[in-house]
Design a protein around this motif. Structure first.
Motif, PDB file in Angstrom:
ATOM      1  N   PRO A 122       0.807  -1.238   0.000  1.00  9.80           N
ATOM      2  CA  PRO A 122       0.000   0.000   0.000  1.00  9.80           C
ATOM      3  C   PRO A 122       0.832   1.277   0.000  1.00  9.80           C
ATOM      4  CG  PRO A 122      -0.960  -1.605   1.498  1.00  9.80           C
ATOM      5  CD  PRO A 122       0.344  -2.180   1.039  1.00  9.80           C
ATOM      6  N   HIS A 123       1.964   1.293   0.722  1.00 12.45           N
ATOM      7  CA  HIS A 123       2.741   2.538   0.779  1.00 12.45           C
ATOM      8  C   HIS A 123       3.361   2.883  -0.581  1.00 12.45           C
ATOM      9  CE1 HIS A 123       6.121  -0.306   1.396  1.00 12.45           C
ATOM     10  NE2 HIS A 123       6.883   0.660   0.916  1.00 12.45           N
ATOM     11  N   GLU A 164       0.514   4.451  -2.579  1.00 16.94           N
ATOM     12  CA  GLU A 164       0.275   5.792  -2.037  1.00 16.94           C
ATOM     13  C   GLU A 164       1.325   6.782  -2.526  1.00 16.94           C
ATOM     14  OE1 GLU A 164       0.193   5.080   2.131  1.00 16.94           O
ATOM     15  OE2 GLU A 164      -1.680   3.916   2.037  1.00 16.94           O
ATOM     16  N   LYS A 165       2.577   6.342  -2.588  1.00 18.45           N
ATOM     17  CA  LYS A 165       3.629   7.223  -3.096  1.00 18.45           C
ATOM     18  C   LYS A 165       3.402   7.558  -4.576  1.00 18.45           C
ATOM     19  CE  LYS A 165       6.706   8.806  -1.435  1.00 18.45           C
ATOM     20  NZ  LYS A 165       6.974  10.205  -0.961  1.00 18.45           N
ATOM     21  N   ALA A 170       0.520   7.762  -6.111  1.00 20.00           N
ATOM     22  CA  ALA A 170      -0.573   8.728  -6.186  1.00 20.00           C
ATOM     23  C   ALA A 170      -0.130  10.109  -5.709  1.00 20.00           C
ATOM     24  CB  ALA A 170      -1.753   8.234  -5.352  1.00 20.00           C
ATOM     25  N   GLU A 171       0.658  10.127  -4.643  1.00 20.63           N
ATOM     26  CA  GLU A 171       1.134  11.406  -4.098  1.00 20.63           C
ATOM     27  C   GLU A 171       1.946  12.180  -5.127  1.00 20.63           C
ATOM     28  OE1 GLU A 171       4.759  12.742  -1.202  1.00 20.63           O
ATOM     29  OE2 GLU A 171       3.612  10.979  -0.574  1.00 20.63           O
ATOM     30  N   ALA A 225       7.770   5.927  -6.677  1.00 21.49           N
ATOM     31  CA  ALA A 225       7.161   4.828  -5.938  1.00 21.49           C
ATOM     32  C   ALA A 225       8.121   3.639  -5.830  1.00 21.49           C
ATOM     33  CB  ALA A 225       5.857   4.407  -6.610  1.00 21.49           C
TER      34      ALA A 225
END
Length: 404
Positions: free
Chosen positions: A47-48, A51-52, A54-55, A279
């Motif tokens: 997940p992280h 998330e990266k 998308a960020e 990512a």
């Protein structure tokens, strides 16, 4: 105007195309095909990592061209991985380049260092790009054994002595695709010594470095003193981090080869999308739980496959590493050959596998089975397989018998 293109003439018909076409047609008819053919991971990244992605993708400045050789942070991250995992020091600026997957890196390096008529030593059977990357570039291939045993070096010596012109490149890959063979550090020491003595470049494919099932981690050729004088190594995030579609890999090692690959890539691409590279940094530098998770996932699937297929009447040797099993065709059906056997499995058992002959003529008599379906689906494949084998006169194993 000629339609007989030189490089296309050098490519034989794609062996997997027949099975793929049959698979597509069966699915179009609504059949439930259990696809163990392509090594396409069925999991998602941590997940992280997502998330990266998308960020960084939300940053309007992140959508321009990226860096062909990879952003600096990702090259530093890969150098850090090699230091932690193998104890190998790499200069991120001159000894690391980011590739669009290991396949692209191998193909572009072949273009960079190969002249028409060069001779390349490559294992047979082998992942197709190990040979066809060089064939497309105009080279001739001389086959060597895929297994890293005594015959490997005997055949190398023979190739050096009797090949004109002398071979210029040696391709190896362990844990190997399709055979799942593994190599130890002593083997790499011999390879480096041989390459230095005979002025060979060594291309090592380490894409499955983190998928091993024993207690000993797989080594890197770059752990051998002096290896960077002759060797470059390719790795991938596809299987380790379940990021196959992200197309992120690396080439590391010899500065001359890295420079050649970097120069060719500079003409061909602008690198992967910057948010994907950011990512990837998060994946390499962040929590590594997914690496162990994937290792255990493939090990469980391997064990279920060996057990259930064995009970169905097909003895499959348990692979020591990789996400593949290299399975000899049941003796009673070996006369069919790998392609016909694969087509019959698809037609009569709704199970797709990759015919071994697609990886070279030495793959005849085998099929490659990818561990890309869950345990329930693997057991379902075994039940389908049992019915097919019984229809062909192959008896199932006695209850309680374990394959491999």
């Amino acid at each position: 105007m000629s339609e007989d293109f030189y490089r296309i003439r050098r490519l034989p018909p794609y062996v997997f195309a027949e099975v793929n076409a049959m698979k597509a047609a069966a699915r179009a008819r609504g059949e439930d095909i259990i696809d163990l053919g392509m090594g396409n991971p069925d999991g998602a990244p941590a997940p992280h990592v997502i998330e990266k992605l998308a960020e960084v993708a939300r940053d309007p400045a992140a959508h321009g061209y990226s860096a062909s050789k990879g952003i600096a942070g990702l090259r530093r991250a890969q150098a850090g991985y090699y230091q932690r995992r193998f104890g190998v020091d790499l200069d991120p600026d001159s000894e690391v380049v980011v590739t669009l997957g290991s396949k692209e890196g191998l193909a572009n390096l072949a273009q960079a260092i190969t002249a028409p008529g060069d001779v390349v030593l490559a294992p047979n059977p082998s992942y197709p790009i190990h040979t066809f990357g060089f064939i497309i570039a105009g080279a001739a291939i001389r086959s060597i054994p895929a297994a890293p045993g005594p015959d490997f070096f005997a055949r190398l010596e023979h190739a050096i002595a009797y090949t004109v012109p002398k071979p210029s490149v040696l391709v190896i890959g362990y844990p190997s695709n399709p055979t799942a063979y593994v190599a130890d550090l002593a083997f790499y020491e011999e390879v480096v010594a041989f390459a230095r003595a005979h002025k060979l470049w060594v291309l090592s494919d380490l894409a499955y470095s983190e998928i091993y099932f024993g207690d000993t981690p797989t080594p890197s050729i770059l752990q051998v003193p002096g290896a960077k004088e002759v060797a470059i190594e390719f790795t991938s995030m596809s299987k380790t981090y379940s990021m196959a579609g992200w197309r992120i890999g690396f080439a590391v090692g010899n500065r001359t080869l890295i420079a050649a690959l970097t120069r060719v890539k500079s003409y061909l691409d602008y690198g992967a999308f910057t948010p994907i590279q950011a990512a990837a940094v998060a994946a390499i530098n962040g929590p590594q739980d997914i690496v162990e998770h994937n290792r255990q996932l493939y090990k469980r699937r391997r064990d279920v496959l060996v057990e259930s297929f064995g009970r169905a009447g097909w003895e499959v040797p348990p692979p020591a590493a990789s996400m593949f099993a290299w399975a000899p065709i049941p003796p009673a059906l070996r006369h069919l050959g790998a392609l016909e056997f694969s087509k019959q499995l698809l037609s009569h058992a709704q199970v797709a596998v990759a015919p071994g002959v697609g990886f070279g003529e030495e793959g005849e008599g085998y099929v490659r089975i990818a561990l890309v379906e869950n345990e329930h689906r693997i057991r379902q494949a075994a039940r389908n397989l049992k019915r097919y084998l019984q229809s062909m006169g192959v008896n199932a194993a006695a209850p309680g018998r374990r394959a491999g």
